[in-house]
Design an enzyme around this catalytic site. Structure first.
Site, PDB file in Angstrom:
ATOM      1  N   GLU A   1       0.826  -1.206   0.000  1.00  0.00           N
ATOM      2  CA  GLU A   1       0.000   0.000   0.000  1.00  0.00           C
ATOM      3  C   GLU A   1       0.863   1.260   0.000  1.00  0.00           C
ATOM      4  O   GLU A   1       0.605   2.208  -0.750  1.00  0.00           O
ATOM      5  CB  GLU A   1      -0.934  -0.014   1.209  1.00  0.00           C
ATOM      6  CG  GLU A   1      -1.993  -1.112   1.148  1.00  0.00           C
ATOM      7  CD  GLU A   1      -3.341  -0.634   1.621  1.00  0.00           C
ATOM      8  OE1 GLU A   1      -4.089  -0.108   0.787  1.00  0.00           O
ATOM      9  OE2 GLU A   1      -3.606  -0.800   2.832  1.00  0.00           O
TER      10      GLU A   1
ATOM     11  N   GLU B   1      -4.943  -8.103   2.353  1.00  0.00           N
ATOM     12  CA  GLU B   1      -5.908  -7.883   3.436  1.00  0.00           C
ATOM     13  C   GLU B   1      -7.114  -8.812   3.367  1.00  0.00           C
ATOM     14  O   GLU B   1      -7.576  -9.320   4.403  1.00  0.00           O
ATOM     15  CB  GLU B   1      -6.363  -6.423   3.433  1.00  0.00           C
ATOM     16  CG  GLU B   1      -5.418  -5.461   4.148  1.00  0.00           C
ATOM     17  CD  GLU B   1      -4.256  -5.023   3.281  1.00  0.00           C
ATOM     18  OE1 GLU B   1      -3.493  -4.147   3.715  1.00  0.00           O
ATOM     19  OE2 GLU B   1      -4.097  -5.570   2.156  1.00  0.00           O
TER      20      GLU B   1
END
Length: 272
Positions: free
Chosen positions: A125, A145
């Site tokens: 990210e 995730e």
């Protein structure tokens, strides 16, 4: 290379000439995020914006893993770590963690990423908040995730589809699987692959080339890259780009650059 006093135990901030080098420093936990790490990164990005003598930054990590993202072991036990210092900063800057992770308020100077080993979840990210990315030949990426029943709050569901083709972004986000450095290069997620252990040296070479250019021009181009997104109508983006360009062309650096070209010598830029 001089270590700066904004460093924390989990984030070493150093200056080498005009380059800020930010190293995640929690190798015993695969550089999983911690309050100390976030605080160090936040301070580094704000310093980069504030200091005219800094022209760009390199983000890297100590150890053989770049970043494993959130500390899942602590989270599973409901024991998210924090510190009094971090809480004090958050009281004044509620999104300090998102600024640290380059989701919000990215600095207006180039950010170069040097990845060794795994860069998973938050590790991939934060990658999307950087501009130029170097990865070791054995680096592994992934926005994982969903595999843990979580949501990628660092911005991947928005940014990733803007940086690589939609179908590739969808596969990465929805499958939550690992991708190799070669795949990341083919996807356009990274710029180049370096031999294991050489990513920081390669990033420094890129930083050196950036620092040789006019700092006002570099900063203006970086702002344009940050601010003039694909969603802006082209005519609006062009007008906004002109607003950034005009002060650059009126600067002493612009005159020096053209004079140096005429005189066949390296330009000596002053940032004015």
């Amino acid at each position: 290379m001089a270590e700066l006093n904004i460093s924390t135990s989990n984030c070493i901030v150093e200056q080498q000439g005009k380059v800020l080098i930010v190293s995640l420093n929690r190798p015993e936990a695969k550089n999983a995020l911690s309050p100390e790490m976030l605080l160090g990164m936040y301070r580094a990005w704000r310093l980069l914006d504030e200091q005219d003598n800094l022209h760009c930054a390199i983000l890297t990590a100590k150890g053989d893993t770049f970043c494993a993202g959130m500390d899942l072991k602590a989270g599973a036990d409901g024991q998210h770590r924090t510190t009094e210092e971090f809480l004090q900063v958050m009281a004044d800057v509620p999104n300090v963690h998102w600024q640290a992770l380059l989701r919000d308020n990215r600095p207006c100077k180039p950010l170069i990423l040097a990845v060794e080993g795994y860069a998973l979840a938050g590790g991939t990210e934060i990658l999307q908040g950087t501009d130029i990315r170097v990865a070791a030949e054995d680096a592994i990426f992934g926005v994982t995730e969903v595999a843990r029943g979580l949501y990628p709050m660092g911005g991947s569901s928005v940014r990733l589809r803007r940086q690589i083709p939609y179908c590739l972004a969808a596969e990465i986000l929805l499958c939550g699987e690992h991708i190799s450095a070669r795949q990341a290069l083919d996807f356009g997620l990274i710029n180049r692959i370096a031999p294991k252990g050489e990513t920081l040296n390669e990033a420094k070479k890129i930083a050196e080339r950036i620092c040789a250019n006019g700092p006002l021009a570099v900063r203006a181009v970086t702002r344009s890259l940050r601010e003039h997104q694909e969603c802006m109508p082209e005519d609006e983006a062009m007008l906004a780009s002109d607003e950034l360009a005009n002060p650059v062309f009126a600067s002493s650096d612009a005159r020096e650059g053209m004079r140096a070209f005429k005189e066949k010598r390296p330009a000596v830029f002053t940032g004015h």
